[in-house]
Design an enzyme around this catalytic site. Structure first.
Site, short mmCIF file in Angstrom:
data_model
loop_
_atom_site.label_atom_id
_atom_site.label_comp_id
_atom_site.label_asym_id
_atom_site.label_seq_id
_atom_site.Cartn_x
_atom_site.Cartn_y
_atom_site.Cartn_z
N LYS A 3 -3.15 8.63 2.41
CA LYS A 3 -4.42 8.51 3.16
C LYS A 3 -4.29 9.13 4.56
O LYS A 3 -5.25 9.68 5.09
CB LYS A 3 -4.85 7.04 3.26
CG LYS A 3 -5.29 6.42 1.94
CD LYS A 3 -6.38 7.20 1.23
CE LYS A 3 -6.97 6.43 0.06
NZ LYS A 3 -7.84 7.27 -0.79
N TYR B 285 0.85 -1.20 0.00
CA TYR B 285 0.00 0.00 0.00
C TYR B 285 0.88 1.26 0.00
O TYR B 285 0.54 2.29 -0.56
CB TYR B 285 -0.97 -0.03 1.18
CG TYR B 285 -2.18 0.85 0.97
CD1 TYR B 285 -3.05 0.63 -0.09
CD2 TYR B 285 -2.46 1.92 1.82
CE1 TYR B 285 -4.16 1.43 -0.30
CE2 TYR B 285 -3.56 2.73 1.62
CZ TYR B 285 -4.40 2.48 0.55
OH TYR B 285 -5.49 3.29 0.34
N1 LIG Z 1 -11.16 -0.24 -3.49
C1 LIG Z 1 -10.73 -0.27 -2.23
O1 LIG Z 1 -10.35 -1.32 -1.71
C2 LIG Z 1 -10.73 0.99 -1.42
C3 LIG Z 1 -10.71 0.90 -0.03
C4 LIG Z 1 -10.70 2.06 0.73
C5 LIG Z 1 -10.68 3.28 0.09
N2 LIG Z 1 -10.70 3.35 -1.28
C6 LIG Z 1 -10.68 4.67 -1.90
O2 LIG Z 1 -11.91 4.88 -2.56
C7 LIG Z 1 -11.72 5.88 -3.55
C8 LIG Z 1 -12.31 5.40 -4.86
O3 LIG Z 1 -11.53 4.34 -5.39
P1 LIG Z 1 -12.15 3.02 -6.04
O4 LIG Z 1 -11.64 1.89 -5.25
O5 LIG Z 1 -13.59 3.19 -6.25
O6 LIG Z 1 -11.36 2.92 -7.43
P2 LIG Z 1 -11.64 3.58 -8.86
O7 LIG Z 1 -10.43 3.25 -9.66
O8 LIG Z 1 -12.94 3.14 -9.39
O9 LIG Z 1 -11.70 5.13 -8.54
C9 LIG Z 1 -10.55 5.94 -8.43
C10 LIG Z 1 -10.85 7.18 -9.24
O10 LIG Z 1 -9.81 8.15 -9.12
C11 LIG Z 1 -9.80 8.84 -10.32
N3 LIG Z 1 -8.58 9.61 -10.49
C12 LIG Z 1 -7.29 9.20 -10.43
N4 LIG Z 1 -6.47 10.22 -10.72
C13 LIG Z 1 -7.27 11.31 -10.98
C14 LIG Z 1 -7.02 12.65 -11.37
N5 LIG Z 1 -5.78 13.11 -11.56
N6 LIG Z 1 -8.09 13.48 -11.56
C15 LIG Z 1 -9.34 13.03 -11.39
N7 LIG Z 1 -9.64 11.77 -11.02
C16 LIG Z 1 -8.61 10.91 -10.83
C17 LIG Z 1 -9.92 7.73 -11.36
O11 LIG Z 1 -10.30 8.25 -12.63
C18 LIG Z 1 -10.99 6.88 -10.74
O12 LIG Z 1 -12.27 7.30 -11.18
C19 LIG Z 1 -10.20 6.13 -3.60
O13 LIG Z 1 -9.90 7.23 -2.79
C20 LIG Z 1 -9.66 4.87 -2.97
O14 LIG Z 1 -8.35 5.07 -2.42
C21 LIG Z 1 -10.74 2.22 -2.04
#
Ligand SMILES: NC(=O)c1ccc[n+]([C@@H]2O[C@H](COP(=O)([O-])OP(=O)(O)OC[C@H]3O[C@@H](n4cnc5c(N)ncnc54)[C@H](O)[C@@H]3O)[C@@H](O)[C@H]2O)c1
Length: 257
Positions: free
Chosen positions: A164, A157
């Site tokens: 984060k 990570y």
């Molecule tokens: N999937 C998991 O296990 C998990 C767990 C906890 C937190 N999260 C967090 O949830 C949030 C959403 O992630 P997700 O898992 O749905 O994945 P995801 O890949 O579907 O979403 C991540 C998004 O970030 C966008 N992004 C990246 N760089 C960017 C930029 N420069 N400008 C605009 N947008 C940008 C991408 O286009 C994408 O839509 C993130 O903050 C992620 O860290 C995810």
């Protein structure tokens, strides 16, 4: 009356139907909100347009959160079309792929800068732009997504954990700053979910299995469960809650081993 009827929201971070932000968009739309969705680059435009076709009268706009001019354009368009904003969902995060597989000590200056810029600073930039529109509505709710890797070490990570930690601290500082304007700022710390972003983390399926084995609920969570918790924070149900990082992880965060 639905809990978000008559409200408008901006949802940043939809890449595809697996995105956490998309589950939140669906729940907010079902609760009566009118939404603007953004896509990052032409590569994702078609996905976001196809998904949002099922929403009521959506706005679909390009947004790279590292680009201040694009941020300004999005909020000008929101002001023109919505005349204000009630909530902002921030689901953008990024770190270069090699930073999520190399040993942490190899983290590059540029990888660190990008991860922190996209995944943490962007919440400040978007909140600042949203503030005048939320003030027109007498307040608002801002929500972002974190992970327990902010506080504990998970394999690979890496710099995303550092980002984060910065994001969760940013939530608290923004909440203190914007609270007097009745703008609430919170995060949901979600358990691991297979999304596009997660696919970049080496050994992610091992993390999922550890949650299945050890979380109090003995399972992982899905995006609809994160969206249900998001509705609490975005609606009046959460009106006294700000500066909070709400764990939606089947209780994994409480385990000692
Ligand atoms: N999937 C998991 O296990 C998990 C767990 C906890 C937190 N999260 C967090 O949830 C949030 C959403 O992630 P997700 O898992 O749905 O994945 P995801 O890949 O579907 O979403 C991540 C998004 O970030 C966008 N992004 C990246 N760089 C960017 C930029 N420069 N400008 C605009 N947008 C940008 C991408 O286009 C994408 O839509 C993130 O903050 C992620 O860290 C995810």
């Amino acid at each position: 009356m639905s809990s978000l009827s008559g409200k408008t929201g901006l949802v940043v971070g939809v890449a595809n139907k697996r995105s956490i932000a998309w589950a939140v968009a669906q729940a907010a739309s079902a609760a009566g909100a009118r939404l603007a969705l953004t896509y990052q680059g032409e590569r994702l435009e078609e996905n976001v347009r196809e998904l949002s076709a099922g929403l009521t009268d959506p706005l679909v706009l390009p947004l790279d959160v590292t680009d201040d001019a694009q941020i300004a354009r999005v909020f000008e368009e929101l002001d023109r079309s919505f005349g204000g904003l009630d909530f902002l969902v921030h689901g953008a995060a990024y770190a270069p792929r090699e930073e999520l597989s190399n040993p942490f000590v190899q983290t590059t200056r540029e990888g660190f800068r990008m991860a922190l810029d996209v995944s943490a600073y962007s919440l400040i930039a978007l909140s600042r732009a949203a503030l005048p529109l939320m003030e027109k509505r007498g307040g608002g709710s801002i929500l972002t997504f974190s992970y327990l890797g902010s506080d504990r070490v998970f394999p690979n990570y890496n710099v995303m954990g550092v980002a984060k930690a910065a994001l969760e601290s940013t939530v608290r500082y923004l909440a203190a700053d914007l609270g007097p304007k009745n703008v609430r700022v919170n995060a949901i710390s979600a358990g691991p979910i297979k999304t596009l972003a997660a696919a970049g983390i080496g050994g992610f399926s091992t993390i999922l299995q550890v949650y299945r084995d050890r979380a109090p609920l003995r399972r992982t969570v899905d995006t609809s469960e994160v969206a249900d918790a998001a509705m609490f924070l975005l609606t009046d149900a959460g009106r006294a809650v700000t500066a909070e990082v709400l764990m939606v992880d089947g209780g994994y965060h409480a385990t000692g081993m």
